[in-house]
Design a protein around this motif. Structure first.
Motif, PDB file in Angstrom:
ATOM      1  N   LYS A  85       0.737  -1.250  -0.096  1.00 16.36           N
ATOM      2  CA  LYS A  85      -0.022   0.034  -0.050  1.00 16.36           C
ATOM      3  C   LYS A  85       0.951   1.067  -0.004  1.00 16.36           C
ATOM      4  O   LYS A  85       0.545   2.150  -0.666  1.00 16.36           O
ATOM      5  CB  LYS A  85      -0.981   0.128   1.282  1.00 16.36           C
ATOM      6  N   PHE A  86       1.817   1.334   0.934  1.00 12.99           N
ATOM      7  CA  PHE A  86       2.735   2.430   0.880  1.00 12.99           C
ATOM      8  C   PHE A  86       3.572   2.984  -0.370  1.00 12.99           C
ATOM      9  O   PHE A  86       3.809   4.021  -0.675  1.00 12.99           O
ATOM     10  CB  PHE A  86       3.679   2.298   2.273  1.00 12.99           C
ATOM     11  N   PHE A  87       4.147   1.531  -0.829  1.00 13.02           N
ATOM     12  CA  PHE A  87       4.938   1.800  -1.967  1.00 13.02           C
ATOM     13  C   PHE A  87       4.255   1.397  -3.486  1.00 13.02           C
ATOM     14  O   PHE A  87       5.042   1.726  -4.306  1.00 13.02           O
ATOM     15  CB  PHE A  87       6.323   1.185  -1.953  1.00 13.02           C
ATOM     16  N   ASN A  88       3.249   0.902  -3.451  1.00 17.22           N
ATOM     17  CA  ASN A  88       2.643   0.653  -4.456  1.00 17.22           C
ATOM     18  C   ASN A  88       3.379  -0.465  -5.311  1.00 17.22           C
ATOM     19  O   ASN A  88       3.631  -0.406  -6.484  1.00 17.22           O
ATOM     20  CB  ASN A  88       2.156   1.674  -5.698  1.00 17.22           C
ATOM     21  N   LEU A  89       3.522  -1.516  -4.444  1.00 17.38           N
ATOM     22  CA  LEU A  89       4.505  -2.530  -5.001  1.00 17.38           C
ATOM     23  C   LEU A  89       3.480  -3.792  -5.578  1.00 17.38           C
ATOM     24  O   LEU A  89       2.488  -3.846  -5.285  1.00 17.38           O
ATOM     25  CB  LEU A  89       5.432  -3.281  -3.886  1.00 17.38           C
ATOM     26  N   GLY A  90       4.164  -4.314  -6.413  1.00 15.13           N
ATOM     27  CA  GLY A  90       3.584  -5.471  -7.213  1.00 15.13           C
ATOM     28  C   GLY A  90       3.770  -6.874  -6.658  1.00 15.13           C
ATOM     29  O   GLY A  90       3.941  -6.894  -5.373  1.00 15.13           O
ATOM     30  N   ASP A  91       3.542  -7.965  -7.568  1.00 10.19           N
ATOM     31  CA  ASP A  91       3.871  -9.284  -7.093  1.00 10.19           C
ATOM     32  C   ASP A  91       4.607 -10.150  -7.596  1.00 10.19           C
ATOM     33  O   ASP A  91       4.549 -11.410  -7.500  1.00 10.19           O
ATOM     34  CB  ASP A  91       2.297  -9.811  -6.939  1.00 10.19           C
ATOM     35  N   ASP A  92       5.508  -9.647  -8.510  1.00  9.61           N
ATOM     36  CA  ASP A  92       6.422 -10.271  -9.300  1.00  9.61           C
ATOM     37  C   ASP A  92       7.908 -10.459  -8.348  1.00  9.61           C
ATOM     38  O   ASP A  92       8.127 -10.120  -7.358  1.00  9.61           O
ATOM     39  CB  ASP A  92       6.693  -9.898 -10.770  1.00  9.61           C
ATOM     40  N   ALA A 125       9.636  -7.261  -7.400  1.00 11.48           N
ATOM     41  CA  ALA A 125       8.881  -6.430  -6.247  1.00 11.48           C
ATOM     42  C   ALA A 125       8.926  -7.433  -5.044  1.00 11.48           C
ATOM     43  O   ALA A 125       9.176  -6.898  -4.019  1.00 11.48           O
ATOM     44  CB  ALA A 125       7.198  -6.555  -6.703  1.00 11.48           C
ATOM     45  N   ALA A 126       9.096  -8.803  -5.099  1.00  9.40           N
ATOM     46  CA  ALA A 126       9.572  -9.368  -4.006  1.00  9.40           C
ATOM     47  C   ALA A 126      10.785  -8.874  -3.479  1.00  9.40           C
ATOM     48  O   ALA A 126      11.143  -8.877  -2.046  1.00  9.40           O
ATOM     49  CB  ALA A 126       9.680 -10.866  -4.291  1.00  9.40           C
ATOM     50  N   ILE A 127      11.837  -8.728  -3.956  1.00  6.21           N
ATOM     51  CA  ILE A 127      13.060  -8.241  -3.651  1.00  6.21           C
ATOM     52  C   ILE A 127      13.107  -6.663  -3.134  1.00  6.21           C
ATOM     53  O   ILE A 127      13.507  -6.474  -1.884  1.00  6.21           O
ATOM     54  CB  ILE A 127      14.187  -8.040  -4.745  1.00  6.21           C
ATOM     55  N   ASP A 128      12.028  -5.993  -3.705  1.00  3.40           N
ATOM     56  CA  ASP A 128      11.685  -4.650  -2.875  1.00  3.40           C
ATOM     57  C   ASP A 128      11.115  -4.875  -1.505  1.00  3.40           C
ATOM     58  O   ASP A 128      11.729  -4.173  -0.449  1.00  3.40           O
ATOM     59  CB  ASP A 128      10.647  -3.872  -3.611  1.00  3.40           C
ATOM     60  N   TYR A 129      10.123  -5.798  -1.536  1.00  2.74           N
ATOM     61  CA  TYR A 129       9.685  -5.993  -0.133  1.00  2.74           C
ATOM     62  C   TYR A 129      10.650  -6.375   0.906  1.00  2.74           C
ATOM     63  O   TYR A 129      10.864  -5.916   1.727  1.00  2.74           O
ATOM     64  CB  TYR A 129       8.454  -7.094  -0.345  1.00  2.74           C
ATOM     65  N   LEU A 130      11.433  -7.484   0.515  1.00  5.87           N
ATOM     66  CA  LEU A 130      12.502  -8.013   1.377  1.00  5.87           C
ATOM     67  C   LEU A 130      13.545  -6.801   1.844  1.00  5.87           C
ATOM     68  O   LEU A 130      13.855  -6.761   3.090  1.00  5.87           O
ATOM     69  CB  LEU A 130      13.352  -9.040   0.910  1.00  5.87           C
ATOM     70  N   GLU A 131      13.801  -5.849   0.936  1.00  9.79           N
ATOM     71  CA  GLU A 131      14.648  -4.826   1.162  1.00  9.79           C
ATOM     72  C   GLU A 131      14.105  -3.727   2.116  1.00  9.79           C
ATOM     73  O   GLU A 131      14.854  -3.090   2.870  1.00  9.79           O
ATOM     74  CB  GLU A 131      15.145  -4.068  -0.093  1.00  9.79           C
TER      75      GLU A 131
END
Length: 175
Positions: A71-78, A81-87
């Motif tokens: 919600k905060f960064f408007n991240l996807g699900d590929d 994006a998974a690496i972005d979440y982890l970081e």
């Protein structure tokens, strides 16, 4: 003024570097709580129950964090994006590692220095057999990003490992 509004005001007055230091300190506080929680559960109720509770609590926290980060960064699900979440998830102080994208369908996560395990060794405690918790928590984290993620390989204590690789996880995005 409510408590959160007061904190927001105080934080907005800090210089950027002090704000980053504050955030890092809060990560340390979170991990201090998590590590003490695990140590005390393990001492009182045994490793198996401690791992089960770690997966329930920390796994749920990770699912909620993924939701909030999306919600905060408007991240996807590929995979990217998974690496972005982890970081963006709260890193454990004293730990080092990396998240690697391998092609369009695979993420590799490696912990090359584990702050928690090194702290245990320093105080004479045995390695925590954390592989079951790693699998449980990370499975929930990746499934929250995209239910099509699947762990295909996991290594971590109690598995034998070199000093420069504490754990490794390989996750693939299924079609």
């Amino acid at each position: 003024m409510d408590i959160m509004q007061n904190l927001r005001q105080k934080l907005s007055e800090l210089p950027k570097e002090r704000l980053i230091d504050y955030i890092e300190m809060q990560f340390e506080n979170l991990w201090t709580l998590q590590n003490n929680y695990m140590v005390n559960l393990e001492q009182r109720y045994g490793h198996e129950l401690a791992t089960e509770f770690d997966n329930m609590c920390y796994g749920r926290m990770s699912e909620v964090a993924v939701y909030r980060l999306r919600k905060f960064f408007n991240l996807g699900d590929d995979v990217k994006a998974a690496i972005d979440y982890l970081e963006y998830l709260a890193p454990e102080p004293g730990s080092e590692g990396q998240f690697l994208q391998v092609g369009d369908k695979k993420v590799v996560f490696k912990v090359t220095k584990c702050g928690m395990q090194l702290a245990r060794k320093k105080r004479g405690a045995p390695e925590l057999a954390c592989k079951p918790a790693l699998i449980g928590v990370m499975d929930r984290t990746f499934k929250a990003i995209n239910p099509k993620f699947k762990i295909v390989h996991a290594m971590g204590p109690p598995d034998p490992h070199p000093e420069d690789l504490w754990c490794k996880l390989e996750v693939e995005l299924e079609d």
